[in-house]
Design a protein around this motif. Structure first.
Motif, PDB file in Angstrom:
ATOM      1  N   ILE A 104       0.849  -1.184   0.000  1.00 28.37           N
ATOM      2  CA  ILE A 104       0.000   0.000   0.000  1.00 28.37           C
ATOM      3  C   ILE A 104       0.888   1.237   0.000  1.00 28.37           C
ATOM      4  CG2 ILE A 104      -1.783   1.260   1.254  1.00 28.37           C
ATOM      5  CD1 ILE A 104      -2.709  -1.401   2.393  1.00 28.37           C
ATOM      6  N   GLU A 105       0.563   2.206  -0.840  1.00 31.00           N
ATOM      7  CA  GLU A 105       1.396   3.383  -0.991  1.00 31.00           C
ATOM      8  C   GLU A 105       1.486   4.174   0.307  1.00 31.00           C
ATOM      9  OE1 GLU A 105      -1.181   2.662  -2.742  1.00 31.00           O
ATOM     10  OE2 GLU A 105      -0.626   2.380  -4.851  1.00 31.00           O
ATOM     11  N   VAL A 106       2.655   4.790   0.507  1.00 35.18           N
ATOM     12  CA  VAL A 106       2.865   5.608   1.704  1.00 35.18           C
ATOM     13  C   VAL A 106       1.913   6.800   1.711  1.00 35.18           C
ATOM     14  CG1 VAL A 106       4.576   6.949   3.007  1.00 35.18           C
ATOM     15  CG2 VAL A 106       5.277   4.884   1.780  1.00 35.18           C
ATOM     16  N   GLY A 107       1.557   7.272   0.520  1.00 36.35           N
ATOM     17  CA  GLY A 107       0.655   8.419   0.444  1.00 36.35           C
ATOM     18  C   GLY A 107      -0.694   8.170   1.076  1.00 36.35           C
ATOM     19  N   ARG A 108      -1.171   6.928   1.051  1.00 35.25           N
ATOM     20  CA  ARG A 108      -2.453   6.614   1.678  1.00 35.25           C
ATOM     21  C   ARG A 108      -2.341   6.685   3.203  1.00 35.25           C
ATOM     22  NH1 ARG A 108      -6.085   4.501  -2.036  1.00 35.25           N
ATOM     23  NH2 ARG A 108      -5.154   3.968  -4.043  1.00 35.25           N
ATOM     24  N   PHE A 109      -1.192   6.242   3.739  1.00 34.79           N
ATOM     25  CA  PHE A 109      -0.994   6.381   5.181  1.00 34.79           C
ATOM     26  C   PHE A 109      -0.825   7.847   5.559  1.00 34.79           C
ATOM     27  CE2 PHE A 109       1.361   6.094   9.195  1.00 34.79           C
ATOM     28  CZ  PHE A 109       0.578   5.169   9.866  1.00 34.79           C
ATOM     29  N   ALA A 110      -0.183   8.635   4.671  1.00 34.22           N
ATOM     30  CA  ALA A 110      -0.048  10.071   4.916  1.00 34.22           C
ATOM     31  C   ALA A 110      -1.412  10.739   4.920  1.00 34.22           C
ATOM     32  CB  ALA A 110       0.860  10.697   3.864  1.00 34.22           C
ATOM     33  N   ALA A 111      -2.317  10.269   4.058  1.00 35.29           N
ATOM     34  CA  ALA A 111      -3.676  10.819   4.068  1.00 35.29           C
ATOM     35  C   ALA A 111      -4.372  10.532   5.392  1.00 35.29           C
ATOM     36  CB  ALA A 111      -4.483  10.235   2.907  1.00 35.29           C
ATOM     37  N   LEU A 112      -4.121   9.344   5.955  1.00 33.97           N
ATOM     38  CA  LEU A 112      -4.683   9.012   7.262  1.00 33.97           C
ATOM     39  C   LEU A 112      -4.137   9.936   8.343  1.00 33.97           C
ATOM     40  CD1 LEU A 112      -6.318   7.106   9.117  1.00 33.97           C
ATOM     41  CD2 LEU A 112      -4.312   5.629   9.211  1.00 33.97           C
ATOM     42  N   LEU A 113      -2.828  10.179   8.320  1.00 33.04           N
ATOM     43  CA  LEU A 113      -2.226  11.086   9.302  1.00 33.04           C
ATOM     44  C   LEU A 113      -2.753  12.504   9.136  1.00 33.04           C
ATOM     45  CD1 LEU A 113       1.496   9.890   9.316  1.00 33.04           C
ATOM     46  CD2 LEU A 113      -0.262   9.459  11.039  1.00 33.04           C
ATOM     47  N   LYS A 114      -2.969  12.929   7.893  1.00 34.28           N
ATOM     48  CA  LYS A 114      -3.481  14.270   7.649  1.00 34.28           C
ATOM     49  C   LYS A 114      -4.876  14.448   8.224  1.00 34.28           C
ATOM     50  CE  LYS A 114      -4.254  17.585   3.893  1.00 34.28           C
ATOM     51  NZ  LYS A 114      -4.195  17.783   2.410  1.00 34.28           N
ATOM     52  N   ILE A 115      -5.688  13.396   8.122  1.00 33.84           N
ATOM     53  CA  ILE A 115      -7.043  13.459   8.671  1.00 33.84           C
ATOM     54  C   ILE A 115      -7.008  13.543  10.194  1.00 33.84           C
ATOM     55  CG2 ILE A 115      -9.195  12.156   8.896  1.00 33.84           C
ATOM     56  CD1 ILE A 115      -8.671  11.039   6.101  1.00 33.84           C
ATOM     57  N   LEU A 116      -6.086  12.808  10.811  1.00 31.84           N
ATOM     58  CA  LEU A 116      -6.049  12.719  12.275  1.00 31.84           C
ATOM     59  C   LEU A 116      -5.181  13.786  12.929  1.00 31.84           C
ATOM     60  CD1 LEU A 116      -5.698   8.845  12.661  1.00 31.84           C
ATOM     61  CD2 LEU A 116      -7.770  10.211  12.927  1.00 31.84           C
TER      62      LEU A 116
END
Length: 270
Positions: free
Chosen positions: A62-74
Motif C-alpha cells: 500500500i502506498e505511503v501516500g495513503r498512510f499520509a492521508a490518514l495522518l493528515k485526517i487525524l
C-alpha cells in the motif's frame, strides 16, 4: 486523485489472507487499545503493535501516500487532544507554558503541563493504532469477500449489508468530495487557495450541499439495485466463491496472538 481507503486489487500475501484472519487482527487491535494505556512508559506496547501494522501495510504494498492521508485526517485531532489535556490535566506538575492562574474544575487551565501533553500524546497514539487497522482490512478485502465471510458466520443479511455499505460509502464520499472540489475549481472557486478564515466562512457550503444531494441520489440508485437483485427475499443467498482457511491464515493468526500476548506481558512488566 487517488481515493484513500478504497479496495486495491493486488496479489499480495495480505490480500490472499482469509477475511476472518484480518478481522481477528482488527479485533485484537481494538482489545489492545481498550486496555488503559495512559502512562508514557506504556508507549513501547503501542509501538510494537504499530510496527506490526506497518509491516502488514508494507506486505500489502500500500502506498505511503495513503498512510499520509490518514495522518493528515487525524493530525488536527492529535493536536487538539495534546493541547486540551495539557491545559486541563489535574495531576500535571511540570509546567511548560504559563499564561496565568485560571482555575476551573480543579485544574489551572492557564498552565500547559508536561504530564497533560504526555497523556494527550498517548491518547493520540492509541487512536492512530486503531485507525491503522480498519483501513488495512478495507483496502485488502473486496466487498464480495467480506459479505461471503460474514455469511459464513451466519450473520443477518441486513447487518452484513449495513456493514459492507458503510465501508463502501466511506470511499464513495471521498470520491464525490474530490469530484465536487475539482468541478468548483473549474468555476474559479478554489478552496485550496483560500485562507482558513475565508474557507470556514464561505468555502464549504458550495461543496457540502451538492455532496448531500448526490448521496441522496446514490442511495436511491442503491435501493433500486437491491430490489432488482432480490435483496430481502427468503432463503440463504448464493455465493460466487467459497472462502477457505489456508495454512498461511493459521500462521498469521498465531503471529497476531503472539504479538498481542507480548504486548500485554510488556504492559504488566512496565
Amino acid at each position: 486523485m487517488n481515493v484513500p481507503f478504497r479496495y486495491i486489487q493486488r496479489q499480495t500475501i495480505v490480500h490472499r489472507l482469509h477475511p476472518f484472519t484480518k478481522m481477528i487482527y482488527v479485533l485484537l487491535t481494538l482489545l489492545l487499545i481498550l486496555i488503559p494505556l495512559y502512562d508514557i512508559r506504556h508507549l513501547p506496547v503501542l509501538l510494537i503493535w504499530l510496527g506490526l501494522s506497518a509491516a502488514l501495510w508494507a506486505a500489502a504494498r500500500i502506498e505511503v501516500g495513503r498512510f499520509a492521508a490518514l495522518l493528515k485526517i487525524l493530525a488536527g485531532t492529535f493536536i487538539f487532544l495534546m493541547l486540551a489535556q495539557g491545559f486541563t490535566y489535574r495531576h500535571g506538575k511540570t509546567v511548560l507554558i504559563k499564561f496565568g492562574d485560571l482555575h476551573f474544575g480543579g485544574s489551572n487551565v492557564g498552565e500547559l503541563t508536561l504530564e497533560g501533553v504526555q497523556l494527550g500524546f498517548m491518547l493520540s497514539v492509541r487512536i492512530l493504532t486503531a485507525a491503522s487497522s480498519l483501513p488495512l482490512l478495507v483496502m485488502t478485502t473486496s466487498n464480495a469477500e467480506l459479505m461471503a465471510a460474514m455469511n459464513q458466520l451466519r450473520l443477518p443479511k441486513v447487518m452484513t449489508f449495513m456493514f459492507v455499505s458503510a465501508l463502501s460509502f466511506t470511499s464513495l464520499i471521498f470520491e464525490m468530495w474530490n469530484n465536487i472540489v475539482d468541478a468548483q475549481k473549474l468555476r474559479a472557486f478554489d478552496i485550496d487557495r483560500m485562507d482558513p478564515i475565508t474557507r470556514l466562512r464561505r468555502a464549504y457550503v458550495p461543496i457540502i450541499t451538492p455532496l448531500i444531494l448526490l448521496l441522496f441520489r446514490k442511495a436511491n440508485d442503491f435501493q433500486i439495485a437491491l430490489e432488482t437483485k432480490g435483496f430481502g427475499s427468503p432463503g440463504r443467498p448464493t455465493e460466487i466463491q467459497t472462502l477457505q482457511m489456508k495454512p498461511i491464515d493459521f500462521l498469521a493468526i498465531g503471529i497476531f496472538v503472539a504479538v498481542f500476548i507480548l504486548c500485554n506481558l510488556l504492559r504488566f512488566r512496565l
